[in-house]
Design a protein around this motif. Sequence first.
Motif, PDB file in Angstrom:
ATOM      1  N   PHE A 117      18.991 -15.746  -7.849  1.00 57.59           N
ATOM      2  CA  PHE A 117      19.494 -14.525  -8.483  1.00 57.59           C
ATOM      3  C   PHE A 117      18.643 -13.310  -8.115  1.00 57.59           C
ATOM      4  O   PHE A 117      19.159 -12.196  -7.988  1.00 57.59           O
ATOM      5  CB  PHE A 117      19.567 -14.694 -10.004  1.00 57.59           C
ATOM      6  N   THR A 118      17.359 -13.501  -7.929  1.00 63.53           N
ATOM      7  CA  THR A 118      16.483 -12.404  -7.525  1.00 63.53           C
ATOM      8  C   THR A 118      16.854 -11.919  -6.133  1.00 63.53           C
ATOM      9  O   THR A 118      16.948 -10.708  -5.883  1.00 63.53           O
ATOM     10  CB  THR A 118      15.007 -12.850  -7.556  1.00 63.53           C
ATOM     11  N   VAL A 119      17.055 -12.838  -5.196  1.00 63.38           N
ATOM     12  CA  VAL A 119      17.440 -12.461  -3.834  1.00 63.38           C
ATOM     13  C   VAL A 119      18.809 -11.787  -3.847  1.00 63.38           C
ATOM     14  O   VAL A 119      19.029 -10.775  -3.173  1.00 63.38           O
ATOM     15  CB  VAL A 119      17.430 -13.699  -2.909  1.00 63.38           C
ATOM     16  N   LEU A 120      19.746 -12.343  -4.625  1.00 63.43           N
ATOM     17  CA  LEU A 120      21.082 -11.738  -4.721  1.00 63.43           C
ATOM     18  C   LEU A 120      21.004 -10.329  -5.288  1.00 63.43           C
ATOM     19  O   LEU A 120      21.585  -9.388  -4.730  1.00 63.43           O
ATOM     20  CB  LEU A 120      21.992 -12.614  -5.588  1.00 63.43           C
ATOM     21  N   GLY A 121      20.289 -10.160  -6.378  1.00 61.40           N
ATOM     22  CA  GLY A 121      20.149  -8.833  -6.984  1.00 61.40           C
ATOM     23  C   GLY A 121      19.436  -7.863  -6.073  1.00 61.40           C
ATOM     24  O   GLY A 121      19.817  -6.695  -5.958  1.00 61.40           O
ATOM     25  N   GLY A 122      18.375  -8.344  -5.396  1.00 58.75           N
ATOM     26  CA  GLY A 122      17.649  -7.474  -4.470  1.00 58.75           C
ATOM     27  C   GLY A 122      18.520  -7.045  -3.308  1.00 58.75           C
ATOM     28  O   GLY A 122      18.495  -5.873  -2.896  1.00 58.75           O
TER      29      GLY A 122
ATOM     30  N   LEU B  97      21.838  -6.808  -3.297  1.00 59.64           N
ATOM     31  CA  LEU B  97      22.844  -5.852  -3.804  1.00 59.64           C
ATOM     32  C   LEU B  97      22.228  -4.471  -4.033  1.00 59.64           C
ATOM     33  O   LEU B  97      22.844  -3.445  -3.738  1.00 59.64           O
ATOM     34  CB  LEU B  97      23.465  -6.388  -5.094  1.00 59.64           C
ATOM     35  N   THR B  98      21.001  -4.453  -4.541  1.00 57.77           N
ATOM     36  CA  THR B  98      20.320  -3.179  -4.789  1.00 57.77           C
ATOM     37  C   THR B  98      20.052  -2.442  -3.485  1.00 57.77           C
ATOM     38  O   THR B  98      20.323  -1.234  -3.374  1.00 57.77           O
ATOM     39  CB  THR B  98      18.996  -3.423  -5.552  1.00 57.77           C
ATOM     40  N   VAL B  99      19.536  -3.158  -2.486  1.00 61.81           N
ATOM     41  CA  VAL B  99      19.261  -2.530  -1.193  1.00 61.81           C
ATOM     42  C   VAL B  99      20.567  -2.048  -0.567  1.00 61.81           C
ATOM     43  O   VAL B  99      20.644  -0.946   0.000  1.00 61.81           O
ATOM     44  CB  VAL B  99      18.511  -3.506  -0.258  1.00 61.81           C
ATOM     45  N   GLY B 100      21.623  -2.845  -0.666  1.00 64.80           N
ATOM     46  CA  GLY B 100      22.925  -2.441  -0.132  1.00 64.80           C
ATOM     47  C   GLY B 100      23.450  -1.197  -0.807  1.00 64.80           C
ATOM     48  O   GLY B 100      24.001  -0.296  -0.152  1.00 64.80           O
ATOM     49  N   LEU B 101      23.302  -1.122  -2.125  1.00 62.15           N
ATOM     50  CA  LEU B 101      23.759   0.058  -2.875  1.00 62.15           C
ATOM     51  C   LEU B 101      22.955   1.294  -2.478  1.00 62.15           C
ATOM     52  O   LEU B 101      23.526   2.387  -2.309  1.00 62.15           O
ATOM     53  CB  LEU B 101      23.638  -0.196  -4.381  1.00 62.15           C
ATOM     54  N   VAL B 102      21.652   1.170  -2.304  1.00 63.83           N
ATOM     55  CA  VAL B 102      20.807   2.304  -1.898  1.00 63.83           C
ATOM     56  C   VAL B 102      21.213   2.773  -0.508  1.00 63.83           C
ATOM     57  O   VAL B 102      21.347   3.996  -0.265  1.00 63.83           O
ATOM     58  CB  VAL B 102      19.308   1.909  -1.953  1.00 63.83           C
ATOM     59  N   VAL B 103      21.442   1.859   0.408  1.00 65.32           N
ATOM     60  CA  VAL B 103      21.847   2.243   1.773  1.00 65.32           C
ATOM     61  C   VAL B 103      23.212   2.914   1.736  1.00 65.32           C
ATOM     62  O   VAL B 103      23.442   3.932   2.413  1.00 65.32           O
ATOM     63  CB  VAL B 103      21.846   1.014   2.704  1.00 65.32           C
ATOM     64  N   TRP B 104      24.146   2.413   0.934  1.00 65.24           N
ATOM     65  CA  TRP B 104      25.482   3.009   0.826  1.00 65.24           C
ATOM     66  C   TRP B 104      25.390   4.441   0.265  1.00 65.24           C
ATOM     67  O   TRP B 104      26.052   5.346   0.763  1.00 65.24           O
ATOM     68  CB  TRP B 104      26.364   2.137  -0.063  1.00 65.24           C
ATOM     69  N   CYS B 105      24.560   4.614  -0.783  1.00 61.00           N
ATOM     70  CA  CYS B 105      24.366   5.958  -1.357  1.00 61.00           C
ATOM     71  C   CYS B 105      23.754   6.900  -0.330  1.00 61.00           C
ATOM     72  O   CYS B 105      24.141   8.078  -0.237  1.00 61.00           O
ATOM     73  CB  CYS B 105      23.495   5.891  -2.599  1.00 61.00           C
ATOM     74  N   ALA B 106      22.796   6.412   0.471  1.00 61.60           N
ATOM     75  CA  ALA B 106      22.179   7.255   1.485  1.00 61.60           C
ATOM     76  C   ALA B 106      23.199   7.646   2.536  1.00 61.60           C
ATOM     77  O   ALA B 106      23.202   8.793   3.016  1.00 61.60           O
ATOM     78  CB  ALA B 106      20.998   6.514   2.138  1.00 61.60           C
ATOM     79  N   GLU B 107      24.062   6.731   2.935  1.00 63.88           N
ATOM     80  CA  GLU B 107      25.111   7.059   3.903  1.00 63.88           C
ATOM     81  C   GLU B 107      26.077   8.107   3.327  1.00 63.88           C
ATOM     82  O   GLU B 107      26.504   9.006   4.040  1.00 63.88           O
ATOM     83  CB  GLU B 107      25.893   5.794   4.300  1.00 63.88           C
ATOM     84  N   MET B 108      26.448   7.955   2.052  1.00 64.97           N
ATOM     85  CA  MET B 108      27.350   8.920   1.423  1.00 64.97           C
ATOM     86  C   MET B 108      26.699  10.297   1.361  1.00 64.97           C
ATOM     87  O   MET B 108      27.376  11.321   1.642  1.00 64.97           O
ATOM     88  CB  MET B 108      27.765   8.465   0.018  1.00 64.97           C
ATOM     89  N   LEU B 109      25.433  10.385   1.009  1.00 63.35           N
ATOM     90  CA  LEU B 109      24.727  11.671   0.968  1.00 63.35           C
ATOM     91  C   LEU B 109      24.633  12.284   2.342  1.00 63.35           C
ATOM     92  O   LEU B 109      24.797  13.496   2.518  1.00 63.35           O
ATOM     93  CB  LEU B 109      23.331  11.490   0.365  1.00 63.35           C
ATOM     94  N   LEU B 110      24.377  11.463   3.349  1.00 65.25           N
ATOM     95  CA  LEU B 110      24.302  11.950   4.712  1.00 65.25           C
ATOM     96  C   LEU B 110      25.661  12.431   5.188  1.00 65.25           C
ATOM     97  O   LEU B 110      25.766  13.461   5.874  1.00 65.25           O
ATOM     98  CB  LEU B 110      23.761  10.838   5.622  1.00 65.25           C
ATOM     99  N   LEU B 111      26.703  11.731   4.805  1.00 65.71           N
ATOM    100  CA  LEU B 111      28.068  12.123   5.193  1.00 65.71           C
ATOM    101  C   LEU B 111      28.475  13.432   4.520  1.00 65.71           C
ATOM    102  O   LEU B 111      29.079  14.310   5.133  1.00 65.71           O
ATOM    103  CB  LEU B 111      29.047  11.013   4.824  1.00 65.71           C
TER     104      LEU B 111
END
Length: 171
Positions: free
Chosen positions: A146-151, A153-167
Amino acid sequence: MLILIFKDVEFGIFRKVADLENEGRLMFHTQAQFQESLDTLVRTGRHVLVDMENNIRGLVASDVSKRSRCDFYLSRDGFLPFSAVIMSQKTNPIIHGLNRRVLALLESGLFKYWAQDVPNFTRCDNIPKRLAFTATLSTTNLWGVFTVLGGGLTVGLVVWCAEMLLLVSTV
């Protein structure tokens, strides 16, 4: 014979092993004591039995015959040479020929093949390459998953938010 290998050496790993007897971490037993040692010491899982491969396999084979299951692990590797000898008088002229033939039999693996004629001799040979331990599933056993899964998902969400801000900033 094995006792001499450990006790007569002056230095090296065998000397270190022999010194463990003084610390109470090594016990030497006779062949007559092996069956009792197998039942009382080795079966509990706190001790190991070290001897020539054929002797150990004979003990395990007799134990498998009695209990109908393999309770022991035999190591894949060894550290002592296989000893096979023919005894004769010193002046016998055929000794040199016998030495060459015994060595050829040993190198060809015929001694091991002949020794496999003992019932249940090879029963414990097909041991698993990895030992699996089973336990009931609970959150304490699965917290890492669960720690690896949560980590992730968190990293994926941060990268997605960074892409949206960059876009958004480039538009």
